[in-house]
Design an enzyme around this catalytic site. Structure first.
Site, PDB file in Angstrom:
ATOM      1  N   LYS A   1      -0.104   5.667  -1.233  1.00  0.00           N
ATOM      2  CA  LYS A   1      -1.531   5.773  -0.882  1.00  0.00           C
ATOM      3  C   LYS A   1      -2.073   7.115  -1.371  1.00  0.00           C
ATOM      4  CE  LYS A   1      -3.114   6.096   3.562  1.00  0.00           C
ATOM      5  NZ  LYS A   1      -3.802   7.398   3.581  1.00  0.00           N
TER       6      LYS A   1
ATOM      7  N   GLU B   1     -11.643   5.130   6.318  1.00  0.00           N
ATOM      8  CA  GLU B   1     -11.437   5.884   7.568  1.00  0.00           C
ATOM      9  C   GLU B   1     -12.707   6.618   8.007  1.00  0.00           C
ATOM     10  OE1 GLU B   1      -8.091   8.599   7.621  1.00  0.00           O
ATOM     11  OE2 GLU B   1      -8.605   9.316   9.621  1.00  0.00           O
TER      12      GLU B   1
HETATM   13  O1  KIV Z   1      -1.823   9.490   7.482  1.00  0.00           O
HETATM   14  C1  KIV Z   1      -2.247   8.475   8.071  1.00  0.00           C
HETATM   15  O2  KIV Z   1      -1.724   8.066   9.114  1.00  0.00           O
HETATM   16  C2  KIV Z   1      -3.357   7.767   7.472  1.00  0.00           C
HETATM   17  C3  KIV Z   1      -4.051   6.770   8.336  1.00  0.00           C
HETATM   18  C4  KIV Z   1      -4.965   7.491   9.229  1.00  0.00           C
HETATM   19  C5  KIV Z   1      -4.740   5.744   7.560  1.00  0.00           C
HETATM   20  O3  KIV Z   1      -3.718   8.003   6.373  1.00  0.00           O
END
Ligand code: KIV
Length: 260
Positions: A109, A178
């Site tokens: 991600k 988010e």
């Molecule tokens: O780091 C994390 O847990 C995240 C979530 C808030 C989506 O990126």
């Protein structure tokens, strides 16, 4: 177990459920209960008592992701690329390749919209699956002077839609949205063909993600408005440990049942 294709196909068909995990113990508990597990760099807040995610490094994420992969053998796992590890295409590809090879995670991600689309493209065109992340991006919190809710006006909403479209075009197969006003998150979700996974983004995203230690009530420092606590984990643990301590002090534990 979910695949990238089945995650994409869930759009407008069924809600997707994502939860974070940072270790094998809890990953095993979450395995097969959710569609996706995220090894989030939020581990720095709840596991490491830091106020933001900036100090997380690649080795930390690799360590935690390996543990999660051992625990969650039948769930799709994505891992956050930490701050500073995807500053340009070359660096991003080198670091994401290392994460992909060493952990076996199914996707990485990346935080960022249009400005980071070229990074998303560099990874996806080299066979690394990417989850996008737009809106309130914790890795930007220090430079933006705090955790700021996004999509508060038409202009900001337009920007979010452009960001989402840009990373979709670059190959992101789903997008975390988010800290965004509900209407703006809805506009984003309607503008793209890949699923959006909301956190603090209201009801109209294609799925939801929560940080496990928030939703199970283990993290007590603060509770954002969007977090629903499904368990009072901290209370249960504190009560159990207090009972254990008391029984040891009183000579009640161990009794006949717990000796060889
Ligand atoms: O780091 C994390 O847990 C995240 C979530 C808030 C989506 O990126």
């Amino acid at each position: 177990m979910r695949t990238i294709t089945s995650i994409k196909n869930a759009k407008n068909q069924e809600k997707l459920v994502m939860i974070t995990a940072y270790d094998a113990l809890f990953a095993r508990l979450f395995d097969e209960k959710v569609d996706m597990i995220l090894v989030g760099d939020s581990l720095n807040n709840s596991f490491n008592a830091q106020s933001d995610t900036i100090s997380v490094d690649l080795d930390m994420m690799i360590y935690h992701t390996k543990a999660v992969m051992r625990g969650a053998r039948n769930t799709f796992v994505a891992v956050d690329m930490p701050f500073g590890t995807y500053t340009d295409e070359k660096i991003a590809l080198k670091n994401a390749t290392k994460v992909y090879q060493q952990t076996g995670a199914h996707a990485v991600k990346i935080e960022g919209g249009e400005a980071r689309a070229h990074i998303v493209k560099a990874l996806t065109s080299n066979s690394i699956a990417v989850v996008g992340h737009i809106g309130l991006m914790p890795q930007f919190a220090r430079s933006e002077g705090g955790f700021k809710i996004k999509g508060k006006d038409a202009e900001d909403t337009k920007k979010l839609v452009e960001d989402a479209k840009a990373i979709e075009k670059a190959g992101a197969f789903c997008i975390v949205v988010e800290g965004v006003k509900e209407d703006a998150a809805r506009a984003v979700s309607e503008a793209v063909n890949v699923p959006t996974i909301g956190i603090g983004a209201g009801r109209y995203t294609d799925g939801q993600v929560l940080v496990w230690s928030d939703m199970l009530g283990f993290f007590e420092e603060f509770k954002p408005k969007f977090v629903k606590r499904y368990l009072n984990g901290a209370d249960i643990v504190k009560e159990a440990v207090a009972r254990y301590a008391q029984e040891v002090k009183e000579g009640k534990f161990p009794d006949d049942n717990f000796i060889y």
